[in-house]
Write a protein that holds these residues in place. Structure first.
Motif, PDB file in Angstrom:
ATOM      1  N   CYS A  70      53.633  22.582 100.774  1.00 53.80           N
ATOM      2  CA  CYS A  70      53.092  21.266 100.450  1.00 53.80           C
ATOM      3  C   CYS A  70      51.756  21.452  99.737  1.00 53.80           C
ATOM      4  CB  CYS A  70      52.900  20.438 101.722  1.00 53.80           C
ATOM      5  SG  CYS A  70      52.154  18.821 101.394  1.00 53.80           S
ATOM      6  N   GLN A  72      49.711  19.134  98.996  1.00 50.65           N
ATOM      7  CA  GLN A  72      48.730  18.190  99.517  1.00 50.65           C
ATOM      8  C   GLN A  72      48.018  18.737 100.753  1.00 50.65           C
ATOM      9  OE1 GLN A  72      48.297  15.316  97.808  1.00 50.65           O
ATOM     10  NE2 GLN A  72      46.553  14.793  99.068  1.00 50.65           N
ATOM     11  N   CYS A  89      52.239  15.528 106.283  1.00 50.64           N
ATOM     12  CA  CYS A  89      51.387  14.515 105.648  1.00 50.64           C
ATOM     13  C   CYS A  89      52.160  13.442 104.885  1.00 50.64           C
ATOM     14  CB  CYS A  89      50.373  15.189 104.721  1.00 50.64           C
ATOM     15  SG  CYS A  89      51.103  15.904 103.224  1.00 50.64           S
ATOM     16  N   SER A  91      53.604  13.741 101.972  1.00 51.95           N
ATOM     17  CA  SER A  91      53.555  13.947 100.522  1.00 51.95           C
ATOM     18  C   SER A  91      54.909  14.428  99.995  1.00 51.95           C
ATOM     19  CB  SER A  91      52.479  14.988 100.193  1.00 51.95           C
ATOM     20  OG  SER A  91      52.545  15.349  98.830  1.00 51.95           O
ATOM     21  N   TYR A  92      55.169  14.105  98.735  1.00 48.87           N
ATOM     22  CA  TYR A  92      56.375  14.583  98.068  1.00 48.87           C
ATOM     23  C   TYR A  92      56.067  15.719  97.098  1.00 48.87           C
ATOM     24  CZ  TYR A  92      58.984  10.756 100.085  1.00 48.87           C
ATOM     25  OH  TYR A  92      59.593   9.909 100.962  1.00 48.87           O
ATOM     26  N   GLN A  93      54.846  16.213  97.116  1.00 49.37           N
ATOM     27  CA  GLN A  93      54.446  17.308  96.238  1.00 49.37           C
ATOM     28  C   GLN A  93      54.760  18.638  96.927  1.00 49.37           C
ATOM     29  OE1 GLN A  93      50.317  16.321  95.620  1.00 49.37           O
ATOM     30  NE2 GLN A  93      50.803  15.450  93.625  1.00 49.37           N
TER      31      GLN A  93
END
Length: 110
Positions: A70, A72, A89, A91-93
């Motif tokens: 991740c 993020q 978290c 996040s999609y990153q």
């Protein structure tokens, strides 16, 4: 079918290099992100090994875990499919680091 044929080709190439005559068992590691239908692969493997050094060989599927980094929260997290959110978290990153592979892990040969 082409994946099973590729496996047989690898087995034949290795047999020529390592001087074995018959494959009795093949262990394959397959990740959940590899986009391989394992039941179909087993069926196709049985079909394409007819009259080869792997005829009658058992194909053992060893599933691996999907992991991603991740960006993020800078943690490595488990994922079950592409485009999952980070379990920490949200996040999609995510950058996939494991789970999209298929490899021959081990052979039992004569």
């Amino acid at each position: 079918m082409s994946i099973a044929e590729g496996i047989v080709q690898v087995l034949e190439n290795e047999a020529a290099q390592q001087n074995y005559q018959r494959v009795k068992r093949v262990w394959l590691e397959i990740g959940p992100l590899a986009a391989i239908e394992t039941e179909s692969l087993v069926f196709c493997f049985d079909a394409v090994t007819k009259n080869t050094l792997a005829e009658g060989a058992e194909l053992v599927i060893l599933p691996t875990q999907g992991l991603a980094f991740c960006m993020q929260c800078t943690q490595t997290v488990p994922i079950k499919q592409r485009y999952d959110a980070c379990v920490n978290c949200g996040s999609y990153q995510l950058q996939v680091t494991q789970g999209d592979e298929m490899r021959i892990k081990e052979l039992e040969v004569d």
